[in-house]
Write an enzyme that holds these catalytic residues in place. Structure first.
Site, short mmCIF file in Angstrom:
data_model
loop_
_atom_site.label_atom_id
_atom_site.label_comp_id
_atom_site.label_asym_id
_atom_site.label_seq_id
_atom_site.Cartn_x
_atom_site.Cartn_y
_atom_site.Cartn_z
N HIS A 78 0.86 -1.18 0.00
CA HIS A 78 0.00 0.00 0.00
C HIS A 78 0.90 1.23 0.00
O HIS A 78 2.12 1.11 0.11
CB HIS A 78 -0.98 0.00 1.18
CG HIS A 78 -0.36 0.05 2.55
ND1 HIS A 78 0.52 -0.90 3.00
CD2 HIS A 78 -0.50 0.93 3.56
CE1 HIS A 78 0.88 -0.60 4.25
NE2 HIS A 78 0.28 0.51 4.61
N ASP A 82 5.65 4.73 5.28
CA ASP A 82 6.62 3.82 5.89
C ASP A 82 6.88 2.58 5.01
O ASP A 82 7.83 1.84 5.25
CB ASP A 82 6.18 3.40 7.31
CG ASP A 82 4.80 2.80 7.37
OD1 ASP A 82 3.89 3.30 6.69
OD2 ASP A 82 4.62 1.81 8.11
ZN LIG Z 1 2.96 0.39 7.90
#
Ligand SMILES: [Zn+2]
Length: 263
Positions: A78, A82
């Site tokens: 996704h 991060d």
């Molecule tokens: Zn994450």
């Protein structure tokens, strides 16, 4: 499971037969030990899933670890920073395209979505669309190892949050779908985006589904006591949770209120 290796203390170096984790150094309450960067394939060609944040040292470590092996594609579970922040830099370092559901995170022509099958070095990776944590969340099934890479849809510890770009109704459907897949495909491991490998996929998914059901019951009860806003509800339902997590909990409660109001 043969070939499953779960190191003690850190997810770094966790592996199945054809997947290996190189942990990014970005630990936090939200990212647990840090982001797991998964390398798929043991031959001359590999796929890298989630290069992690834009951290030169981490990206360099992944490239050095691969040595002469060629990265054919970079896949994103996704678009959250991060997982995706270092994707473009890493793509330039290894000269490979980035594939993701969200066109904003792609580099190159090819997208990525539910039902796609990606191959590398004779291995197949089957793509499952699992929206909920975010609208663009994907899971990757590795049939050779009977392992599912789950990104942030299922974490190695604790529970995931429903981000502002996600939704609880979608998330519950995705958990049910993963549960059915884990059973039907006889999954032997979940390889999460944060935290350790989960060697009991059905148990982990049942725990997630049960946790969501309990939280919804708690929120209904808090509302019955007069709590209205996400903040008021968090103070009751998440009283036992570290306060630094309350802003994230508020986001999660808002998603659950939205879900309950639409039932
Ligand atoms: Zn994450």
């Amino acid at each position: 499971m043969s070939g499953l290796h779960i190191p003690i203390g850190t997810p770094d170096g966790s592996r199945t037969e054809h997947a290996e984790n190189l942990l990014a150094p970005n630990p936090s309450l939200m990212t647990l030990d840090g982001t797991n960067t998964w390398v798929i394939g043991t031959g001359e060609e590999v796929i890298v899933v989630d290069p992690g944040p834009d951290d030169q040292a981490h990206l360099g470590r992944v490239r050095d670890h691969l040595g002469e092996r060629r990265v054919t594609q970079i896949l994103l579970t996704h678009g959250h920073f991060d997982h995706s922040g270092g994707a473009r830099r890493f793509a330039r370092m290894v000269d490979a395209p980035v594939r993701a559901l969200d066109p904003r995170h792609r580099l190159g022509e090819e997208g990525l979505g539910d039902g796609d099958v990606v191959t590398v070095d004779g291995l197949e990776i089957h793509v499952y669309g699992t929206p909920g944590h975010s609208f663009d969340s994907l899971c990757f099934w590795l049939p050779a190892d009977r392992a599912m890479l789950t990104g942030d849809t299922v974490l190695g510890r604790g529970t995931t949050i429903i981000a502002r770009d996600g939704g609880l109704a979608d998330y519950l459907r995705s958990l049910d779908r993963l549960r059915a897949a884990a059973e039907g495909l006889e999954a032997r491991a979940l390889l999460p985006g944060h935290g350790p490998v989960l060697p009991d996929p059905i148990g982990a998914l049942d725990g997630y589904i049960e946790h969501r059901r309990q939280r919804l019951d708690q929120i209904r009860a808090a509302r019955a006591q007069g709590a209205r806003t996400p903040r008021q509800i968090v103070k009751i339902v998440y009283a036992d949770v570290d306060r630094s997590l309350w802003p994230a909990a508020e986001m999660s409660v808002a998603a659950q209120l939205d879900y309950l109001d639409r039932l």
